[in-house]
Motif scaffolding. Structure first.
Motif, PDB file in Angstrom:
ATOM      1  N   GLY A 137       0.818  -1.211   0.000  1.00 22.18           N
ATOM      2  CA  GLY A 137       0.000   0.000   0.000  1.00 22.18           C
ATOM      3  C   GLY A 137       0.846   1.253   0.000  1.00 22.18           C
ATOM      4  O   GLY A 137       2.047   1.210  -0.317  1.00 22.18           O
ATOM      5  N   GLY A 138       0.211   2.353   0.354  1.00 25.84           N
ATOM      6  CA  GLY A 138       0.908   3.634   0.278  1.00 25.84           C
ATOM      7  C   GLY A 138       0.746   4.469   1.534  1.00 25.84           C
ATOM      8  O   GLY A 138      -0.292   4.429   2.192  1.00 25.84           O
ATOM      9  N   ILE A 139       1.798   5.201   1.849  1.00 32.53           N
ATOM     10  CA  ILE A 139       1.750   6.183   2.930  1.00 32.53           C
ATOM     11  C   ILE A 139       2.131   7.529   2.320  1.00 32.53           C
ATOM     12  O   ILE A 139       3.131   7.623   1.591  1.00 32.53           O
ATOM     13  CB  ILE A 139       2.731   5.828   4.070  1.00 32.53           C
ATOM     14  CG1 ILE A 139       2.340   4.499   4.718  1.00 32.53           C
ATOM     15  CG2 ILE A 139       2.779   6.951   5.106  1.00 32.53           C
ATOM     16  CD1 ILE A 139       3.330   3.995   5.778  1.00 32.53           C
ATOM     17  N   ASN A 225      -5.133  16.757  -4.640  1.00 35.38           N
ATOM     18  CA  ASN A 225      -4.869  16.110  -5.937  1.00 35.38           C
ATOM     19  C   ASN A 225      -3.514  15.401  -5.938  1.00 35.38           C
ATOM     20  O   ASN A 225      -3.373  14.302  -6.467  1.00 35.38           O
ATOM     21  CB  ASN A 225      -4.904  17.155  -7.062  1.00 35.38           C
ATOM     22  CG  ASN A 225      -6.322  17.571  -7.397  1.00 35.38           C
ATOM     23  OD1 ASN A 225      -7.253  16.784  -7.276  1.00 35.38           O
ATOM     24  ND2 ASN A 225      -6.492  18.821  -7.799  1.00 35.38           N
ATOM     25  N   ALA A 226      -2.514  16.028  -5.341  1.00 39.79           N
ATOM     26  CA  ALA A 226      -1.178  15.420  -5.290  1.00 39.79           C
ATOM     27  C   ALA A 226      -1.177  14.191  -4.381  1.00 39.79           C
ATOM     28  O   ALA A 226      -0.569  13.164  -4.694  1.00 39.79           O
ATOM     29  CB  ALA A 226      -0.158  16.445  -4.795  1.00 39.79           C
ATOM     30  N   VAL A 227      -1.890  14.291  -3.261  1.00 39.69           N
ATOM     31  CA  VAL A 227      -1.969  13.161  -2.325  1.00 39.69           C
ATOM     32  C   VAL A 227      -2.622  11.962  -3.007  1.00 39.69           C
ATOM     33  O   VAL A 227      -2.119  10.827  -2.931  1.00 39.69           O
ATOM     34  CB  VAL A 227      -2.772  13.559  -1.057  1.00 39.69           C
ATOM     35  CG1 VAL A 227      -2.995  12.349  -0.151  1.00 39.69           C
ATOM     36  CG2 VAL A 227      -2.061  14.685  -0.306  1.00 39.69           C
ATOM     37  N   ALA A 228      -3.740  12.219  -3.682  1.00 37.89           N
ATOM     38  CA  ALA A 228      -4.473  11.120  -4.331  1.00 37.89           C
ATOM     39  C   ALA A 228      -3.618  10.472  -5.416  1.00 37.89           C
ATOM     40  O   ALA A 228      -3.643   9.251  -5.590  1.00 37.89           O
ATOM     41  CB  ALA A 228      -5.786  11.652  -4.911  1.00 37.89           C
ATOM     42  N   TRP A 229      -2.851  11.281  -6.134  1.00 33.74           N
ATOM     43  CA  TRP A 229      -1.986  10.708  -7.178  1.00 33.74           C
ATOM     44  C   TRP A 229      -0.929   9.802  -6.548  1.00 33.74           C
ATOM     45  O   TRP A 229      -0.694   8.681  -7.017  1.00 33.74           O
ATOM     46  CB  TRP A 229      -1.308  11.800  -8.008  1.00 33.74           C
ATOM     47  CG  TRP A 229      -0.471  11.200  -9.096  1.00 33.74           C
ATOM     48  CD1 TRP A 229      -0.915  10.685 -10.280  1.00 33.74           C
ATOM     49  CD2 TRP A 229       0.952  10.987  -9.065  1.00 33.74           C
ATOM     50  NE1 TRP A 229       0.151  10.168 -10.994  1.00 33.74           N
ATOM     51  CE2 TRP A 229       1.307  10.338 -10.280  1.00 33.74           C
ATOM     52  CE3 TRP A 229       1.961  11.278  -8.140  1.00 33.74           C
ATOM     53  CZ2 TRP A 229       2.622   9.974 -10.583  1.00 33.74           C
ATOM     54  CZ3 TRP A 229       3.268  10.917  -8.440  1.00 33.74           C
ATOM     55  CH2 TRP A 229       3.591  10.275  -9.658  1.00 33.74           C
ATOM     56  N   LEU A 230      -0.312  10.250  -5.471  1.00 33.03           N
ATOM     57  CA  LEU A 230       0.734   9.438  -4.827  1.00 33.03           C
ATOM     58  C   LEU A 230       0.173   8.129  -4.283  1.00 33.03           C
ATOM     59  O   LEU A 230       0.878   7.111  -4.245  1.00 33.03           O
ATOM     60  CB  LEU A 230       1.416  10.238  -3.710  1.00 33.03           C
ATOM     61  CG  LEU A 230       2.387  11.320  -4.180  1.00 33.03           C
ATOM     62  CD1 LEU A 230       2.788  12.233  -3.029  1.00 33.03           C
ATOM     63  CD2 LEU A 230       3.631  10.712  -4.840  1.00 33.03           C
ATOM     64  N   LEU A 231      -1.079   8.127  -3.853  1.00 34.67           N
ATOM     65  CA  LEU A 231      -1.693   6.897  -3.345  1.00 34.67           C
ATOM     66  C   LEU A 231      -2.100   5.956  -4.472  1.00 34.67           C
ATOM     67  O   LEU A 231      -2.266   4.759  -4.260  1.00 34.67           O
ATOM     68  CB  LEU A 231      -2.949   7.232  -2.519  1.00 34.67           C
ATOM     69  CG  LEU A 231      -2.737   7.772  -1.104  1.00 34.67           C
ATOM     70  CD1 LEU A 231      -4.079   8.180  -0.509  1.00 34.67           C
ATOM     71  CD2 LEU A 231      -2.041   6.751  -0.209  1.00 34.67           C
TER      72      LEU A 231
END
Ligand code: NAP
Length: 249
Positions: A137-139, A225-231
């Motif tokens: 997953g992602g943090i 938007n940046a957070v969602a892309w990284l996840l």
């Protein structure tokens, strides 16, 4: 798209709320953590639930280890699965020079911004790691442009805490990369939220925006938007990285 199960700390207001809203709109299941503003958290859960979203709220102070354990127990009880963490909860205190800061204030800022981030990341790794039965997953850690700029005359304790967030992002990313976990950070610049009122200057963005190359403050949605892309899977080869959402500064 497979819905992910994502915990967002400090998700009731400001940047965290924008992240929660976007992730739910994208079809993900979200646990929204808050510390004291129960009204804001409940209002957001009601708004998104009525629109068909799968979201719930849990009160917990991320600076308190017992609270963090209780928060994750609530996540385990609801989903028995976790795919991502957004380490967003963060505080700053009244603008002042270092010479006027006492130990209680510095400790409080570091406890939420650094200890809280580490504790929440630890519990996420325990659940996400493929070497511990997780699915990977992602943090995403919410740092700040302050980590690069230093926040002289305003809050160098806060800036230092965000420097620590940057460092732990690099270290943890390397530590868990082979366990299916990507760890990245977003560094917002000056964003229109209530955090500036915590520093004693609600209108701070208007005062400092002329120092930003884009000549404006940012919105919580632009950070989300940046957070969602990284996840997302679109960032599948991105770890130990930083996205500056700061208008060029
Ligand atoms: P905000 O509007 O003040 O909201 C902060 C959120 O964090 C609230 O939901 C608050 O919960 C929660 N929180 C604070 N301490 C907590 C704790 N100990 N445990 C759990 N939750 C806690 O701030 P924001 O501007 O959205 O900031 C969000 C993140 O972005 C922070 O990490 C901040 O440092 C970072 N950031 C902000 C800016 C900016 O210009 N706004 C710039 C760079 C970085 P309650 O609602 O219950 O109080």
């Amino acid at each position: 798209m497979t819905p992910q199960h994502i915990l967002v700390t400090g998700g009731g207001r400001g940047i965290g709320a924008a992240v929660v809203r976007l992730l739910v709109q994208q079809g993900h299941r979200v646990c929204l953590n808050y510390r004291s503003d129960q009204r804001a958290a409940s209002a957001l859960v009601t708004e998104l639930s009525e629109a068909g979203g799968d979201v719930f709220a849990v009160q917990a102070d991320v600076a308190q280890e017992a609270d963090v354990l209780r928060l994750y127990e609530a996540v385990d009880a609801r989903w028995a699965r976790l795919d991502g963490l957004v380490n967003n909860a963060g505080i700053l205190r009244a603008q002042s020079k270092l010479v006027d800061m006492d130990a209680a204030r510095i400790t409080e800022v570091l406890a939420t911004n650094v200890t809280g981030t580490l504790l929440c990341a630890r519990e996420a790794v325990l659940r996400l790691s493929t070497s511990r039965g997780g699915h990977g997953g992602g943090i995403v850690n919410i740092s700040s442009a302050a980590a690069r700029l230093g926040s002289a005359n305003e809050y160098i304790d806060y800036a230092a805490s965000k420097g620590a967030v940057d460092t732990l992002t690099i270290g943890l990313a390397a530590e868990v990369a082979s366990e299916g976990i990507r760890v990245n950070a977003v560094r917002p610049g000056v964003i229109y939220t209530d955090i500036h009122a915590s520093g004693g200057e609600p209108g701070r963005v208007e005062r400092v925006k002329s120092a930003v190359p884009m000549q404006r403050g940012g919105t919580a949605e632009e950070v989300a938007n940046a957070v969602a892309w990284l996840l997302s899977d679109a960032a599948s080869y991105t770890t130990g990285s930083f996205i500056d959402v700061s208008g060029g500064r």
